[in-house]
Design a protein around this motif. Structure first.
Motif, mmCIF file in Angstrom:
data_model
loop_
_atom_site.group_PDB
_atom_site.id
_atom_site.type_symbol
_atom_site.label_atom_id
_atom_site.label_comp_id
_atom_site.label_asym_id
_atom_site.label_seq_id
_atom_site.Cartn_x
_atom_site.Cartn_y
_atom_site.Cartn_z
ATOM 1 N N VAL A 1 44.666 48.712 43.054
ATOM 2 C CA VAL A 1 43.255 48.330 43.038
ATOM 3 C C VAL A 1 43.102 46.899 43.537
ATOM 4 O O VAL A 1 43.906 46.020 43.201
ATOM 5 C CB VAL A 1 42.682 48.435 41.596
ATOM 6 C CG1 VAL A 1 41.241 47.942 41.550
ATOM 7 C CG2 VAL A 1 42.792 49.865 41.086
ATOM 8 N N ALA A 2 42.076 46.673 44.337
ATOM 9 C CA ALA A 2 41.661 45.316 44.706
ATOM 10 C C ALA A 2 40.264 45.100 44.132
ATOM 11 O O ALA A 2 39.469 46.040 44.048
ATOM 12 C CB ALA A 2 41.640 45.138 46.216
ATOM 13 N N GLN B 1 38.633 44.353 54.945
ATOM 14 C CA GLN B 1 39.879 44.340 55.722
ATOM 15 C C GLN B 1 41.042 43.826 54.879
ATOM 16 O O GLN B 1 42.160 44.341 54.962
ATOM 17 C CB GLN B 1 39.701 43.487 56.975
ATOM 18 C CG GLN B 1 38.779 44.115 58.004
ATOM 19 C CD GLN B 1 38.477 43.183 59.169
ATOM 20 O OE1 GLN B 1 38.534 41.944 59.043
ATOM 21 N NE2 GLN B 1 38.152 43.755 60.306
ATOM 22 N N HIS B 2 40.778 42.819 54.051
ATOM 23 C CA HIS B 2 41.795 42.281 53.154
ATOM 24 C C HIS B 2 42.256 43.353 52.174
ATOM 25 O O HIS B 2 43.460 43.502 51.912
ATOM 26 C CB HIS B 2 41.223 41.064 52.422
ATOM 27 C CG HIS B 2 42.242 40.273 51.675
ATOM 28 N ND1 HIS B 2 41.921 39.075 51.035
ATOM 29 C CD2 HIS B 2 43.559 40.488 51.408
ATOM 30 C CE1 HIS B 2 43.006 38.601 50.459
ATOM 31 N NE2 HIS B 2 44.000 39.441 50.638
ATOM 32 N N ALA B 3 41.313 44.117 51.631
ATOM 33 C CA ALA B 3 41.664 45.198 50.708
ATOM 34 C C ALA B 3 42.538 46.231 51.391
ATOM 35 O O ALA B 3 43.549 46.696 50.829
ATOM 36 C CB ALA B 3 40.391 45.842 50.167
ATOM 37 N N LEU C 1 37.633 43.346 34.483
ATOM 38 C CA LEU C 1 37.631 44.803 34.597
ATOM 39 C C LEU C 1 38.966 45.300 35.152
ATOM 40 O O LEU C 1 39.510 46.309 34.677
ATOM 41 C CB LEU C 1 36.480 45.251 35.494
ATOM 42 C CG LEU C 1 36.354 46.760 35.721
ATOM 43 C CD1 LEU C 1 36.179 47.509 34.409
ATOM 44 C CD2 LEU C 1 35.189 47.051 36.679
ATOM 45 N N ALA C 2 39.501 44.607 36.144
ATOM 46 C CA ALA C 2 40.793 44.998 36.703
ATOM 47 C C ALA C 2 41.896 44.910 35.654
ATOM 48 O O ALA C 2 42.768 45.786 35.574
ATOM 49 C CB ALA C 2 41.127 44.119 37.904
ATOM 50 N N ALA C 3 41.872 43.861 34.849
ATOM 51 C CA ALA C 3 42.870 43.731 33.784
ATOM 52 C C ALA C 3 42.727 44.863 32.774
ATOM 53 O O ALA C 3 43.721 45.365 32.226
ATOM 54 C CB ALA C 3 42.718 42.377 33.099
ATOM 55 N N ARG C 4 41.486 45.277 32.530
ATOM 56 C CA ARG C 4 41.243 46.404 31.618
ATOM 57 C C ARG C 4 41.816 47.691 32.189
ATOM 58 O O ARG C 4 42.394 48.512 31.449
ATOM 59 C CB ARG C 4 39.731 46.544 31.388
ATOM 60 C CG ARG C 4 39.342 47.649 30.425
ATOM 61 C CD ARG C 4 39.685 47.282 28.988
ATOM 62 N NE ARG C 4 39.205 48.302 28.063
ATOM 63 C CZ ARG C 4 39.848 49.437 27.767
ATOM 64 N NH1 ARG C 4 41.008 49.689 28.343
ATOM 65 N NH2 ARG C 4 39.331 50.299 26.915
ATOM 66 N N TRP D 1 46.812 45.510 40.374
ATOM 67 C CA TRP D 1 45.564 45.024 40.945
ATOM 68 C C TRP D 1 45.723 43.636 41.529
ATOM 69 O O TRP D 1 46.656 42.905 41.194
ATOM 70 C CB TRP D 1 44.435 45.035 39.912
ATOM 71 C CG TRP D 1 44.617 44.096 38.744
ATOM 72 C CD1 TRP D 1 45.342 44.335 37.613
ATOM 73 C CD2 TRP D 1 44.083 42.775 38.614
ATOM 74 N NE1 TRP D 1 45.277 43.252 36.768
ATOM 75 C CE2 TRP D 1 44.504 42.285 37.352
ATOM 76 C CE3 TRP D 1 43.271 41.973 39.414
ATOM 77 C CZ2 TRP D 1 44.147 41.014 36.894
ATOM 78 C CZ3 TRP D 1 42.917 40.707 38.956
ATOM 79 C CH2 TRP D 1 43.364 40.246 37.713
ATOM 80 N N GLN D 2 44.776 43.285 42.396
ATOM 81 C CA GLN D 2 44.766 41.982 43.066
ATOM 82 C C GLN D 2 43.326 41.528 43.233
ATOM 83 O O GLN D 2 42.458 42.325 43.606
ATOM 84 C CB GLN D 2 45.430 42.104 44.448
ATOM 85 C CG GLN D 2 45.439 40.820 45.262
ATOM 86 C CD GLN D 2 46.058 41.022 46.638
ATOM 87 O OE1 GLN D 2 46.444 42.130 47.011
ATOM 88 N NE2 GLN D 2 46.141 39.941 47.410
#
Length: 263
Positions: free
Chosen positions: A50-51, A62-64, A242-245, A254-255
């Motif tokens: 996940v990004a 594009q980065h994702a 949210l990503a940490a969750r 995730w990043q």
């Protein structure tokens, strides 16, 4: 709350399961939001990486894709409640996601308002606010928080503290009747319109993102200090939390994709 199939190993989640979980966890249906909250672009069926980002600019998409993400979760999405032709820069953004088979999920107001991972909840927690109450009316719902600092601070010391938290040089409008901060309203992003509400609640200070010309005089006429810490920088907190969750719940890598606007 997770309903991941038992045949799916930890760190790997079917897209539809994750989208359903996000919708329930973020309580998306509770908000009247012009943003098209939820899955805006459908990509690969299995999510492993996940990004997260504040915006969905072409550079961010594009980065994702380059990072190997299967899903991008963003705060500001590609669609805002009306049909938009796939031409020009908008076409290129959508094309970048489709070419990478990248899922794009958006949570706007639900992520501002969420009591655990929301932008305002995370800022209030970082500032150790106490005696929290709802604040910041938006479309009939209060999505921000008001509370008290554990101790009174000078307005400048408070602004310096916020700057350390966000990394953004704050714009300070010292309109308050006192040059100190104790009772504070927090409303990420574009919350300048809540100065009058802050005054009505007896708050001495409002912390928000970006200023608006039409509300410039409000701070001084209502007697409220306002600290503007940047729209972008006050809204990095929710997507990261949210990503940490998701990592805790599903084991997903995730990043955070940092593309600041300076606004």
């Amino acid at each position: 709350m997770s309903d991941v199939s038992p045949v799916s190993p930890r760190g790997e989640v079917p897209r539809d399961v994750l989208v359903r979980w996000l919708g329930e966890y973020l309580n998306v249906s509770a908000f009247r939001d012009p943003s098209l909250n939820g899955l805006q672009i459908e990509g690969t069926e299995l999510i492993r990486r996940v990004a997260v980002s504040v915006d969905t600019s072409l550079k961010t998409l594009q980065h994702a894709a380059d990072s190997g993400a299967d899903l991008l979760i963003a705060h500001h999405g590609l669609f805002w409640g009306q049909p938009l032709a796939l031409t020009g820069p908008h076409r290129e953004r959508v094309r970048a996601a489709l070419m990478a088979d990248l899922n794009v999920y958006v949570s706007h107001i639900p992520l501002d308002a969420h009591p655990e991972v929301g932008n305002n909840a995370m800022i209030a927690r970082a500032l150790t606010l106490q005696n929290l109450q709802p604040f910041g009316e938006w479309a009939g719902t209060r999505i921000g928080l008001a509370g008290e600092l554990p101790f009174e601070q000078s307005l400048q010391d408070f602004a310096d503290r916020v700057q350390k938290l966000t990394g953004e040089i704050c714009l300070v409008h010292g309109g308050g009747r006192s040059p100190t901060v104790r009772r504070l309203g927090v409303l990420s992003g574009g919350g300048a319109g809540s100065i009058a509400e802050a005054a009505a609640l007896g708050l001495d200070t409002l912390l928000t993102g970006e200023p608006e010309h039409k509300h410039f005089h409000d701070a001084f006429e209502y007697g409220v200090n306002v600290v503007y810490a940047g729209h972008y920088e006050t809204e990095v907190f929710g997507v990261r939390a949210l990503a940490a969750r998701l990592e805790d719940e599903f084991g997903l890598q995730w990043q955070f994709l940092h593309h600041p606007t300076g606004l």
